[in-house]
Design a protein around this motif. Structure first.
Motif, PDB file in Angstrom:
ATOM      1  N   SER A  27       0.837  -1.200   0.000  1.00 27.10           N
ATOM      2  CA  SER A  27       0.000   0.000   0.000  1.00 27.10           C
ATOM      3  C   SER A  27       0.870   1.248   0.000  1.00 27.10           C
ATOM      4  O   SER A  27       1.697   1.440   0.883  1.00 27.10           O
ATOM      5  N   ARG A  98      -8.461  -0.869   4.964  1.00 27.89           N
ATOM      6  CA  ARG A  98      -8.734   0.311   4.154  1.00 27.89           C
ATOM      7  C   ARG A  98      -7.622   1.325   4.394  1.00 27.89           C
ATOM      8  O   ARG A  98      -7.209   1.535   5.536  1.00 27.89           O
ATOM      9  N   HIS A 103      -9.233   3.046  -0.431  1.00 28.64           N
ATOM     10  CA  HIS A 103      -9.225   1.744  -1.091  1.00 28.64           C
ATOM     11  C   HIS A 103      -9.348   0.620  -0.071  1.00 28.64           C
ATOM     12  O   HIS A 103      -8.726   0.675   0.998  1.00 28.64           O
ATOM     13  N   TYR A 105      -9.500  -3.701   0.878  1.00 27.02           N
ATOM     14  CA  TYR A 105      -8.925  -4.975   0.484  1.00 27.02           C
ATOM     15  C   TYR A 105      -9.324  -6.076   1.458  1.00 27.02           C
ATOM     16  O   TYR A 105      -9.533  -5.834   2.644  1.00 27.02           O
TER      17      TYR A 105
END
Length: 116
Positions: A27, A98, A103, A105
């Motif tokens: 990330s 998050r 975003h 996952y």
């Protein structure tokens, strides 16, 4: 690509303890929220515990007093410590994360079986 890797699942006897880990990698943006969900065969995927900004926590009623979620910023890893486990806790446990960009996952899941 962001990846969540869960570990720590296995077989434990009723009343036993288990520690699950979820390591986030890839990330670009900081992970601001992590949670654990679980799903038994033929049942809904249910919320278990969450941690926001590495400090604020919340738990499902069924897990209050038996579970503790924490976040290690150095390892970018969430840990779910579960105690006094019951057969009803048997399920596949999924990690969710998050980042600050919004975003979200999911991890692949890890099996927890509570049986004597």
């Amino acid at each position: 690509q962001v990846q969540l890797v869960e570990s720590g699942g296995g077989l434990v006897q009723p009343g036993g303890s288990l520690r699950l880990s979820c390591a986030a990698s890839g990330s670009i943006f900081r992970i601001s929220y992590m949670a654990w969900y679980r799903q038994a065969p033929g049942k809904q995927r249910d919320f278990v515990a969450e941690i926001t900004s590495g400090t604020s926590t919340n738990y499902a009623d069924s897990m209050k007093g038996r579970a503790t979620i924490s976040f290690d910023n150095d390892k970018n890893t969430a840990t779910l410590q579960m105690n006094s486990l019951k057969p009803e806790d048997t399920a596949v446990y999924y990690c969710f994360a998050r980042n600050v960009a919004g975003h979200a996952y999911w991890g692949q899941g890890t099996q927890v079986t509570v049986s004597s």
